[in-house]
Design a protein around this motif. Sequence first.
Motif, PDB file in Angstrom:
ATOM      1  N   ALA A 263      -1.127   8.922   2.673  1.00  0.00           N
ATOM      2  CA  ALA A 263      -0.787   8.186   3.890  1.00  0.00           C
ATOM      3  C   ALA A 263      -0.474   6.730   3.575  1.00  0.00           C
ATOM      4  CB  ALA A 263      -1.932   8.273   4.897  1.00  0.00           C
ATOM      5  N   LEU A 264      -1.211   6.158   2.633  1.00  0.00           N
ATOM      6  CA  LEU A 264      -0.967   4.758   2.278  1.00  0.00           C
ATOM      7  C   LEU A 264       0.354   4.603   1.540  1.00  0.00           C
ATOM      8  CD1 LEU A 264      -4.520   3.535   1.204  1.00  0.00           C
ATOM      9  CD2 LEU A 264      -3.471   3.627   3.477  1.00  0.00           C
ATOM     10  N   ALA A 265       0.733   5.586   0.745  1.00  0.00           N
ATOM     11  CA  ALA A 265       2.021   5.528   0.058  1.00  0.00           C
ATOM     12  C   ALA A 265       3.159   5.566   1.079  1.00  0.00           C
ATOM     13  CB  ALA A 265       2.140   6.690  -0.928  1.00  0.00           C
ATOM     14  N   ARG A 266       3.048   6.445   2.067  1.00  0.00           N
ATOM     15  CA  ARG A 266       4.081   6.515   3.095  1.00  0.00           C
ATOM     16  C   ARG A 266       4.219   5.194   3.836  1.00  0.00           C
ATOM     17  NH1 ARG A 266       3.846  11.132   7.295  1.00  0.00           N
ATOM     18  NH2 ARG A 266       5.855  10.147   7.760  1.00  0.00           N
ATOM     19  N   ARG A 267       3.080   4.621   4.221  1.00  0.00           N
ATOM     20  CA  ARG A 267       3.129   3.349   4.956  1.00  0.00           C
ATOM     21  C   ARG A 267       3.668   2.223   4.078  1.00  0.00           C
ATOM     22  NH1 ARG A 267       0.885   2.936   9.922  1.00  0.00           N
ATOM     23  NH2 ARG A 267      -0.358   4.709  10.661  1.00  0.00           N
ATOM     24  N   SER A 268       3.309   2.206   2.815  1.00  0.00           N
ATOM     25  CA  SER A 268       3.782   1.152   1.915  1.00  0.00           C
ATOM     26  C   SER A 268       5.299   1.212   1.758  1.00  0.00           C
ATOM     27  CB  SER A 268       3.105   1.291   0.545  1.00  0.00           C
ATOM     28  OG  SER A 268       1.706   1.123   0.640  1.00  0.00           O
ATOM     29  N   VAL A 269       5.835   2.410   1.566  1.00  0.00           N
ATOM     30  CA  VAL A 269       7.278   2.566   1.395  1.00  0.00           C
ATOM     31  C   VAL A 269       8.009   2.195   2.676  1.00  0.00           C
ATOM     32  CG1 VAL A 269       9.112   4.245   0.968  1.00  0.00           C
ATOM     33  CG2 VAL A 269       7.022   4.297  -0.413  1.00  0.00           C
ATOM     34  N   LEU A 329      -3.222  -0.103   4.568  1.00  0.00           N
ATOM     35  CA  LEU A 329      -4.598   0.331   4.810  1.00  0.00           C
ATOM     36  C   LEU A 329      -5.068   0.012   6.226  1.00  0.00           C
ATOM     37  CD1 LEU A 329      -7.228   1.547   3.861  1.00  0.00           C
ATOM     38  CD2 LEU A 329      -7.861  -0.666   2.896  1.00  0.00           C
ATOM     39  N   ILE A 330      -4.900  -1.238   6.655  1.00  0.00           N
ATOM     40  CA  ILE A 330      -5.376  -1.616   7.995  1.00  0.00           C
ATOM     41  C   ILE A 330      -4.658  -0.822   9.082  1.00  0.00           C
ATOM     42  CG2 ILE A 330      -5.499  -3.508   9.656  1.00  0.00           C
ATOM     43  CD1 ILE A 330      -6.080  -5.377   7.316  1.00  0.00           C
ATOM     44  N   PRO A 331      -3.306  -0.707   9.056  1.00  0.00           N
ATOM     45  CA  PRO A 331      -2.648   0.126  10.066  1.00  0.00           C
ATOM     46  C   PRO A 331      -3.089   1.584  10.028  1.00  0.00           C
ATOM     47  CG  PRO A 331      -1.050  -1.311   9.028  1.00  0.00           C
ATOM     48  CD  PRO A 331      -2.306  -1.441   8.238  1.00  0.00           C
ATOM     49  N   GLU A 332      -3.346   2.123   8.828  1.00  0.00           N
ATOM     50  CA  GLU A 332      -3.758   3.521   8.736  1.00  0.00           C
ATOM     51  C   GLU A 332      -5.161   3.719   9.294  1.00  0.00           C
ATOM     52  OE1 GLU A 332      -3.606   7.573   7.986  1.00  0.00           O
ATOM     53  OE2 GLU A 332      -2.021   6.051   8.051  1.00  0.00           O
ATOM     54  N   PRO A 358      -7.964   7.838   3.732  1.00  0.00           N
ATOM     55  CA  PRO A 358      -7.944   6.508   3.134  1.00  0.00           C
ATOM     56  C   PRO A 358      -9.169   5.695   3.528  1.00  0.00           C
ATOM     57  CG  PRO A 358      -5.817   7.046   4.090  1.00  0.00           C
ATOM     58  CD  PRO A 358      -6.776   8.108   4.536  1.00  0.00           C
ATOM     59  N   THR A 359      -9.732   4.988   2.575  1.00  0.00           N
ATOM     60  CA  THR A 359     -10.852   4.088   2.823  1.00  0.00           C
ATOM     61  C   THR A 359     -10.573   2.779   2.106  1.00  0.00           C
ATOM     62  OG1 THR A 359     -12.131   4.665   0.837  1.00  0.00           O
ATOM     63  CG2 THR A 359     -12.393   6.097   2.768  1.00  0.00           C
ATOM     64  N   GLY A 363      -7.531   2.792  -4.105  1.00  0.00           N
ATOM     65  CA  GLY A 363      -6.968   1.754  -4.946  1.00  0.00           C
ATOM     66  C   GLY A 363      -5.452   1.750  -5.032  1.00  0.00           C
ATOM     67  N   VAL A 364      -4.931   0.621  -5.511  1.00  0.00           N
ATOM     68  CA  VAL A 364      -3.489   0.469  -5.693  1.00  0.00           C
ATOM     69  C   VAL A 364      -2.955   1.519  -6.652  1.00  0.00           C
ATOM     70  CG1 VAL A 364      -1.745  -1.028  -6.710  1.00  0.00           C
ATOM     71  CG2 VAL A 364      -3.402  -1.976  -5.115  1.00  0.00           C
ATOM     72  N   GLY A 365      -3.686   1.787  -7.728  1.00  0.00           N
ATOM     73  CA  GLY A 365      -3.232   2.756  -8.713  1.00  0.00           C
ATOM     74  C   GLY A 365      -3.040   4.139  -8.134  1.00  0.00           C
ATOM     75  N   GLU A 366      -3.946   4.553  -7.256  1.00  0.00           N
ATOM     76  CA  GLU A 366      -3.856   5.867  -6.635  1.00  0.00           C
ATOM     77  C   GLU A 366      -2.591   5.985  -5.793  1.00  0.00           C
ATOM     78  OE1 GLU A 366      -6.672   8.741  -3.803  1.00  0.00           O
ATOM     79  OE2 GLU A 366      -7.369   6.753  -4.448  1.00  0.00           O
ATOM     80  N   VAL A 367      -2.292   4.940  -5.036  1.00  0.00           N
ATOM     81  CA  VAL A 367      -1.101   4.933  -4.193  1.00  0.00           C
ATOM     82  C   VAL A 367       0.157   4.878  -5.062  1.00  0.00           C
ATOM     83  CG1 VAL A 367       0.131   3.692  -2.380  1.00  0.00           C
ATOM     84  CG2 VAL A 367      -2.368   3.852  -2.313  1.00  0.00           C
ATOM     85  N   ALA A 368       0.130   4.052  -6.097  1.00  0.00           N
ATOM     86  CA  ALA A 368       1.282   3.938  -6.994  1.00  0.00           C
ATOM     87  C   ALA A 368       1.586   5.262  -7.680  1.00  0.00           C
ATOM     88  CB  ALA A 368       1.031   2.852  -8.029  1.00  0.00           C
ATOM     89  N   ASP A 369       0.557   6.043  -7.993  1.00  0.00           N
ATOM     90  CA  ASP A 369       0.773   7.339  -8.641  1.00  0.00           C
ATOM     91  C   ASP A 369       1.506   8.307  -7.709  1.00  0.00           C
ATOM     92  OD1 ASP A 369      -0.436   6.492 -10.941  1.00  0.00           O
ATOM     93  OD2 ASP A 369      -2.376   7.433 -10.533  1.00  0.00           O
ATOM     94  N   VAL A 370       1.157   8.283  -6.409  1.00  0.00           N
ATOM     95  CA  VAL A 370       1.859   9.128  -5.442  1.00  0.00           C
ATOM     96  C   VAL A 370       3.335   8.751  -5.392  1.00  0.00           C
ATOM     97  CG1 VAL A 370       2.060   9.774  -3.009  1.00  0.00           C
ATOM     98  CG2 VAL A 370      -0.204   9.520  -4.045  1.00  0.00           C
ATOM     99  N   ILE A 371       3.608   7.449  -5.333  1.00  0.00           N
ATOM    100  CA  ILE A 371       4.995   6.977  -5.250  1.00  0.00           C
ATOM    101  C   ILE A 371       5.759   7.326  -6.521  1.00  0.00           C
ATOM    102  CG2 ILE A 371       6.437   4.911  -5.098  1.00  0.00           C
ATOM    103  CD1 ILE A 371       4.300   3.703  -3.285  1.00  0.00           C
TER     104      ILE A 371
END
Length: 388
Positions: A263-269, A329-332, A358-359, A363-371
């Motif tokens: 979810a954080l990867a989607r929001r970041s993109v 993170l905050i919007p999610e 998401p909590t 971490g950033v690394g986890e989201v970056a790996d999805v992307i």
Amino acid sequence: MPVLTAGPRDPTGPRHLTLDNGLQLVAVRRTGSPLAALRLRIDVGSADEAPGEHGLAHVLEHLVVRCSMGGGRVADGALVEAATGRPHTSYDALVRTGDIATAGDVLGAAFRQLKPDTRQLGDELAAIRRERAQRTADVRWRVQEAMFAALCPDTPYAHPVLGDPGTVDGLTPEAVHRFHSRWYHPSRATLVIGADRVDEELAALAERARFWAPDHPRTESRAAAPPPDGHAVVSEAAGAGRRAVAVGFTEPGTPADADAGLALARRSVRAARGIDVLRLRLRSHTCTWVLLSATDESAAVRSVAAALRAVRELLLGPDGAALLRTEALIPELRSAEDIQQSVAHASDASDRLTAARPTTATGVGEVADVIARWQRRFAAALPEGPAA
């Protein structure tokens, strides 16, 4: 006897109850909310239609609301909203907490034997023809449906949810009754409730729901053939030298369903590049895709891959943690508190009690790996090889 369980790692999480008739009940607590959200998800969609039935699941959704649910009105005004997809059909109600029992009765009426008359069927078929005209006028919808056809050849996931016009227009009340009898049983359904006093409401719903469809026998039905693992790029001219392009891929399993970084990867993109990465679980597989405008298909694929690479670099840069926190993170976390969103998520996650959310520890690394995984899969859609 019903069996009540909660996720072993989160005793405050969704409560799960299995009734003797096979219905799955899930409750999500939203403390202090004056409203309650309910979703009845029935595991039948367009993917379960045989040749000669294309569009029947969607017709059934219309008729269940009209005939079984009496128009879908709850108490003094709330209306049931319904939607048919490829893997399932859902019926949603947002009501005051005092109307939970009434809403449950309205949703439970979906399991009553459905025998529409010719006039009722004709009225709904006319409404569906208008809906089809609106959808087919949208180039993005046409491209998205073409993408599913290309991704899922020779499987029931390939044909549109709205079905074949000739088949739909030729339906009879008897065909509708047979399809409903075959698929609409509590053993193929999940009822999710989000409310304040959730344990009390769950027990009350269970007491009522155990009597649903007492004379409706369970039937055995085939499982939809799975789509292959692959990718597709399809497009259609959209004017001014541009094309509407869909780039998508399917993969077996649901590898990111329990991934808190998804979810954080989607929001970041979306926040950084304005691209919405869409995703649909197709039971045994998952489809991930994007829709965009480009000069041609190759340019679209390269654009997506470049955008994902740029977002990943931003996240892994010095300001990545701040970007992730403020834009994703905050919007999610705020979205997770929305009672309807929480019920929708619980419905999708009903068969995996410990799906990650998401909590602040994500971490950033986890989201970056999805992307990074998305980037590789989308880039592979280029016939000449991965995008640079």
